[in-house]
Design an enzyme around this catalytic site. Sequence first.
Site, PDB file in Angstrom:
ATOM      1  CD  GLU A  36       0.808  -1.703   7.660  1.00  0.00           C
ATOM      2  OE1 GLU A  36       0.565  -0.922   8.602  1.00  0.00           O
ATOM      3  OE2 GLU A  36       1.262  -1.320   6.563  1.00  0.00           O
ATOM      4  CE  LYS A  51       3.209  -6.108   3.533  1.00  0.00           C
ATOM      5  NZ  LYS A  51       2.824  -4.905   4.297  1.00  0.00           N
ATOM      6  CG  ASP A  54       0.358  -4.100   2.038  1.00  0.00           C
ATOM      7  OD1 ASP A  54       0.512  -5.008   2.877  1.00  0.00           O
ATOM      8  OD2 ASP A  54       1.183  -3.185   1.869  1.00  0.00           O
ATOM      9  CG  ASP A 105      -0.366  -0.061   2.513  1.00  0.00           C
ATOM     10  OD1 ASP A 105       0.875  -0.161   2.595  1.00  0.00           O
ATOM     11  OD2 ASP A 105      -1.106  -0.006   3.527  1.00  0.00           O
ATOM     12  CB  SER A 106       4.573   1.713  -0.332  1.00  0.00           C
ATOM     13  OG  SER A 106       4.730   0.540  -1.100  1.00  0.00           O
ATOM     14  CD  GLU A 115       8.314  -0.533   7.168  1.00  0.00           C
ATOM     15  OE1 GLU A 115       7.310  -1.214   6.861  1.00  0.00           O
ATOM     16  OE2 GLU A 115       8.537   0.597   6.717  1.00  0.00           O
TER      17      GLU A 115
HETATM   18  O1  KIV Z   1       3.594  -1.170   1.478  1.00  0.00           O
HETATM   19  C1  KIV Z   1       4.759  -1.546   1.427  1.00  0.00           C
HETATM   20  O2  KIV Z   1       5.507  -1.259   0.482  1.00  0.00           O
HETATM   21  C2  KIV Z   1       5.250  -2.360   2.523  1.00  0.00           C
HETATM   22  C3  KIV Z   1       6.727  -2.621   2.569  1.00  0.00           C
HETATM   23  C4  KIV Z   1       7.434  -1.418   3.061  1.00  0.00           C
HETATM   24  C5  KIV Z   1       7.041  -3.810   3.374  1.00  0.00           C
HETATM   25  O3  KIV Z   1       4.508  -2.760   3.353  1.00  0.00           O
END
Ligand code: KIV
Length: 269
Positions: A114, A112, A82, A43-44, A178
């Site tokens: 968090e 994924k 994510d 989600d970056s 992280e």
């Molecule tokens: O969203 C993302 O790119 C991430 C990485 C930094 C692990 O969660």
Amino acid sequence: MKTIKQLLTMKEQKEKISMITAYDYPSAKQAEQAKIDTILVGDSLGMVVLGYDSTVEVTMEDMIHHAKAVRRGAPESYVIVDVPFGAVGVDQTTDMKNAIQLYKETKANAVKIEGVHVELIKGCTQIGVPVVSHLGLTPQSVGITGYKLQAGSREEAEQLIEDAKNVEQAGAVMLVLEAIPSDLAAVISAQLTIPVIGIGAGKETDGQVLVYHDLLNYGSEHIAKFVKQYGDFSNGVEALKTYNQEVKSGAFPSEAHTYKKKVMGETDK
Ligand code: KIV
């Protein structure tokens, strides 16, 4: 297609696992061609592609749209998508519904999540949705934690070890850690049987992940200490300036970029 079993074997055989983020068809294609072991549709996306200030604004629709493009670009890769902010942490039914939708519509290999969502990980695992857990600095919570090293005290480190064991026990197939001290990441990697992938967590984890745009210096505005840049896509502006000048001067297109076939006679001009 790469499987979680192969990634587990890599951990057992102490072969490092590589992971990179990708958000679209060409970056996914590049990652697969480079034989990177796993791709994360992070989600970056919100920050490096969509221009948001944080990952908080990213929606389910954003993630589904981009993850589908990544799947098309990397059909053989182990792709993780994510779960965006707000899609979990509501109640078990809503959380499960969102995790299932992401998994089903994107054809990713895992989702994924968090934070320490033990019941959700159990629920997903029970119905067959593989979950990658993400602990330490979790960007969806930066409003509370800020972007800084996490688990910096002995107490916090012990809590993180316990959390990591709990998500593994709940069924997580992989763990991303992280921005935590490298000695702590080493202990967690050694104590868990699932692969542990680090970002800003030192070299003792089972693998490493970096954000595509950070690694390639492609428009990223904040480069963290733990990022190494392996390429330089920052000269895009220079290329665009030259294109602009050449269109205005008439230098582009030249004969080389023009079809040779003529259909109009001299007198038609
Ligand atoms: O969203 C993302 O790119 C991430 C990485 C930094 C692990 O969660």
